[in-house]
Write an enzyme that holds these catalytic residues in place. Structure first.
Site, short mmCIF file in Angstrom:
data_model
loop_
_atom_site.label_atom_id
_atom_site.label_comp_id
_atom_site.label_asym_id
_atom_site.label_seq_id
_atom_site.Cartn_x
_atom_site.Cartn_y
_atom_site.Cartn_z
CG ASN A 1 -0.18 0.02 2.51
OD1 ASN A 1 0.76 -0.73 2.67
ND2 ASN A 1 -0.54 0.88 3.42
CE LYS A 61 10.76 -8.16 -0.88
NZ LYS A 61 9.50 -7.61 -1.36
N GLY A 69 3.77 -5.78 8.25
CA GLY A 69 3.03 -6.32 9.39
C GLY A 69 3.96 -6.78 10.51
CD GLU A 99 7.20 4.03 11.11
OE1 GLU A 99 6.03 3.98 11.52
OE2 GLU A 99 8.05 4.79 11.59
CG LEU A 100 5.89 -2.95 12.80
CD1 LEU A 100 6.17 -3.91 13.94
CD2 LEU A 100 6.53 -3.46 11.52
CB CYS A 114 -0.15 1.67 8.78
SG CYS A 114 0.39 3.28 8.24
CD GLU A 141 -3.02 -3.73 10.47
OE1 GLU A 141 -2.17 -4.63 10.38
OE2 GLU A 141 -2.78 -2.54 10.22
P1 NAD Z 1 4.05 -7.74 4.94
O1 NAD Z 1 4.61 -7.62 6.28
O2 NAD Z 1 3.45 -9.03 4.50
O3 NAD Z 1 5.14 -7.40 3.80
C1 NAD Z 1 5.89 -6.23 3.83
C2 NAD Z 1 7.17 -6.45 3.06
O4 NAD Z 1 7.97 -7.40 3.75
C3 NAD Z 1 6.99 -6.99 1.64
O5 NAD Z 1 7.87 -6.32 0.77
C4 NAD Z 1 7.39 -8.46 1.79
O6 NAD Z 1 7.89 -9.03 0.61
C5 NAD Z 1 8.47 -8.37 2.84
N1 NAD Z 1 8.73 -9.63 3.53
C6 NAD Z 1 7.89 -10.66 3.74
N2 NAD Z 1 8.52 -11.66 4.40
C7 NAD Z 1 9.78 -11.24 4.65
C8 NAD Z 1 10.90 -11.80 5.30
N3 NAD Z 1 10.87 -13.03 5.84
N4 NAD Z 1 12.03 -11.06 5.39
C9 NAD Z 1 12.09 -9.81 4.87
N5 NAD Z 1 11.07 -9.24 4.21
C10 NAD Z 1 9.92 -9.94 4.09
O7 NAD Z 1 3.04 -6.55 4.86
P2 NAD Z 1 1.89 -6.38 3.85
O8 NAD Z 1 0.90 -7.46 4.16
O9 NAD Z 1 2.43 -6.25 2.48
O10 NAD Z 1 1.32 -4.94 4.30
C11 NAD Z 1 0.40 -4.80 5.30
C12 NAD Z 1 0.99 -4.47 6.65
O11 NAD Z 1 1.83 -3.31 6.58
C13 NAD Z 1 -0.09 -4.10 7.63
O12 NAD Z 1 0.12 -4.70 8.89
C14 NAD Z 1 0.02 -2.59 7.74
O13 NAD Z 1 -0.54 -2.04 8.88
C15 NAD Z 1 1.47 -2.38 7.62
N6 NAD Z 1 1.78 -0.99 7.23
C16 NAD Z 1 2.37 -0.13 8.14
C17 NAD Z 1 2.63 1.21 7.81
C18 NAD Z 1 3.28 2.17 8.80
O14 NAD Z 1 3.86 3.16 8.35
N7 NAD Z 1 3.22 1.96 10.09
C19 NAD Z 1 2.30 1.66 6.55
C20 NAD Z 1 1.70 0.77 5.67
C21 NAD Z 1 1.47 -0.55 6.01
#
Ligand code: NAD
Length: 487
Positions: free
Chosen positions: A150, A173, A227, A248-249, A282, A379
């Site tokens: 997102n 990435k 996440g 930033e989760l 988020c 969430e």
């Molecule tokens: P995700 O955690 O599944 O993926 C995020 C990124 O991490 C992707 O690029 C993914 O390929 C990578 N990733 C996955 N496994 C990994 C590993 N083992 N090692 C390293 N990298 C890895 O998140 P998502 O489902 O794409 O996005 C949704 C989440 O992001 C929600 O929880 C949301 O709240 C959070 N989010 C937080 C903010 C913030 O600024 N606080 C902003 C936007 C989204």
């Protein structure tokens, strides 16, 4: 099908493998993406490492770094429509939002361009004669940036901007879900004239690409957005390279409405807080905490607004809520709604997907007034609002803080002394009073607890991409006295 490429060491390439990207509005593949695996990750990190120490970048005066950032910002502005359309096409985020947000992305780059030559060190008033001591502020090193689907252009800008201002080099990435806009953005980095290897942009899957990147021995800092579960993997990976992390989760942010609030205005903010970006934000204000006396009236207003939302093609300027980014995301939302209904939540509106193609889901409100519910704790990351109610200010605060997350909170009241009291008591990194979801490059952004740590935005974010070096200089020509006494 459109084809996209990775950007490594100043060159565009096809990646070790390729995968198809799905258009969330149709559910069908529309583009081919380059998949980076370990070998591409290694090349990208090596390029960033080389660029940090050799070539033009480490010798470039800070003012020149700033000028490159200004140029990048101008290129983002000049290519805004294309970038916005790609983000909409690849992630389903509606065009009226992506086109407004891209202006912000350029503003973030401009803000950090202006900071590049204002990062100062210090001269310390040291407690010893004949000694001068300075603190130099140097770039933290090679930064691995991992972002979710997102708002990838925005979530990467809040990392790339301050990191470049600080003089770092980086491997960005893009998420495997919707990487098109970030891969396209790499072309603007190239056009702006950054030396090869300073910014590398790749995409690939988490367990292969993301893991290889975050545990790479030449990575010094990991800036992660995603996440909490993935963050745990990233932190475990960082046990190998001992890189510092900023996380930033997610969130389960409370949106508190008192009876004295302007209910119409609060309802508009609540709609923006939960249905904008199809709830995939988020900072979504996903827990409505409303004073019992106005609960029915407020829910009536919200229900009418939710049912009037224009659901449709994300590329249509009139659409307000588009599809979710992935089929997986819709399945997650459906499963969590089913568990919440089984636990006693009542549907006020929505809770179903419309007929037809694409990953659409209706704006949904769940009344969880009966007590604990998965809908109040977990969430959704989708257009689902969970409702709780309160009688007293103390109860409102207790409900607001009853979460392991701590990213944002909204507070609607006309009573400003109450607003001040609550603002201090709320456990969250951002509190919006009588407004919601406002952001600015000048204001830091980030959370507590399961929402992560570190702040993006503002001057402090730049300092997080630096480390200090303490330099001692003896100013006496006298011979060093007794070498066995520490001075
Ligand atoms: P995700 O955690 O599944 O993926 C995020 C990124 O991490 C992707 O690029 C993914 O390929 C990578 N990733 C996955 N496994 C990994 C590993 N083992 N090692 C390293 N990298 C890895 O998140 P998502 O489902 O794409 O996005 C949704 C989440 O992001 C929600 O929880 C949301 O709240 C959070 N989010 C937080 C903010 C913030 O600024 N606080 C902003 C936007 C989204």
């Amino acid at each position: 099908m459109q084809r996209f490429q990775c950007y490594i060491d100043g060159e565009f390439g096809d990646g070790e493998a390729r995968f198809e990207s799905i258009d969330p509005a149709t559910g069908r593949a529309w583009a081919e993406m380059p998949e980076a695996r370990k070998a591409d990750v290694d090349r990208a990190v090596e390029a960033a490492h080389k660029a940090l120490f050799a070539g033009a970048w480490p010798r470039l005066p800070a003012t020149q770094r700033g000028k490159l950032l200004y140029k990048l910002a101008d290129l983002v502005t000049a290519n805004a429509q294309k970038l916005a359309e790609l983000e909409t096409r690849d992630t389903g985020k509606v065009i009226r939002e992506t086109s407004a947000q891209i202006a912000y992305v350029a503003d973030y780059y401009r803000y950090y361009a202006g900071i590049a030559d204002k990062i100062e060190g210090a001269h310390l008033p040291i407690d010893k004669p004949d000694m001068d001591v300075w603190l130099r502020r140097e770039p933290i090193g090679v930064v691995a940036m991992v972002v979710p689907w997102n708002s990838q252009l925005f979530l990467s800008a809040v990392k790339i901007g301050p990191a470049l201002a600080a003089g770092c080099t980086m491997v960005v990435k893009a998420s495997e879900d919707g990487p098109a806009p970030l891969l396209e953005f790499a072309g603007l980095v190239h056009e702006a004239g950054f030396p090869a290897g300073v910014v590398n942009v790749i995409t690939g899957f988490g367990p292969s690409c993301g893991a290889a990147l975050s545990r790479h021995p030449k990575v010094d800092h990991i800036a992660f957005t995603g996440g909490p579960e993935t963050a745990r993997h990233v932190v475990r990976n960082s046990a190998e390279n001992l890189a510092s992390t900023s996380l930033e989760l997610g969130g389960k942010s409370p949106f508190i409405v008192f009876a004295d609030a302007d209910l119409e205005s609060a309802a508009n903010a609540q709609v923006a807080g939960i249905f904008a970006a199809t709830g995939q934000s988020c900072v979504a204000g996903s827990r409505l905490v409303v004073e019992r006396g106005v609960k029915d009236r407020f829910l009536e207003i919200l229900k009418a607004k939710a049912e009037a939302v224009r659901l449709g093609s994300p590329l249509d300027m009139a659409t307000e809520v588009g599809p979710l980014a992935t089929r997986r995301q819709r399945e997650h939302i459906e499963a969590l709604i089913a568990r919440s209904l089984a636990a006693g939540a009542k549907v006020v509106t929505g809770a179903s997907a419309p007929e037809g193609d694409g990953f659409y889901y209706r704006p949904t409100i769940l009344d969880c007034a009966g007590g604990r519910s998965p809908a109040l704790e977990e969430e959704f990351f989708g257009p689902v609002l969970s409702v709780a109610s309160f009688e007293t200010e103390a109860e409102a605060l207790a409900i607001a803080n009853d979460t392991r997350y701590g990213l944002a909170a909204g507070l609607f009241t006309r009573d400003l002394t109450r607003a001040h009291r609550l603002m201090k008591g709320i456990r969250a990194g951002i509190v919006w009073v009588n407004t919601y979801r406002a952001v600015s490059p000048i204001a830091p952004f980030g959370g507590f607890g399961l929402s992560g740590h570190g702040r993006e935005g503002g001057m402090a974010a730049v300092l997080d991409y630096t480390r200090t070096k303490t330099v001692w200089l003896r100013t006496s020509d006298d011979p060093i006295p007794d070498p066995f006494v520490m001075r």
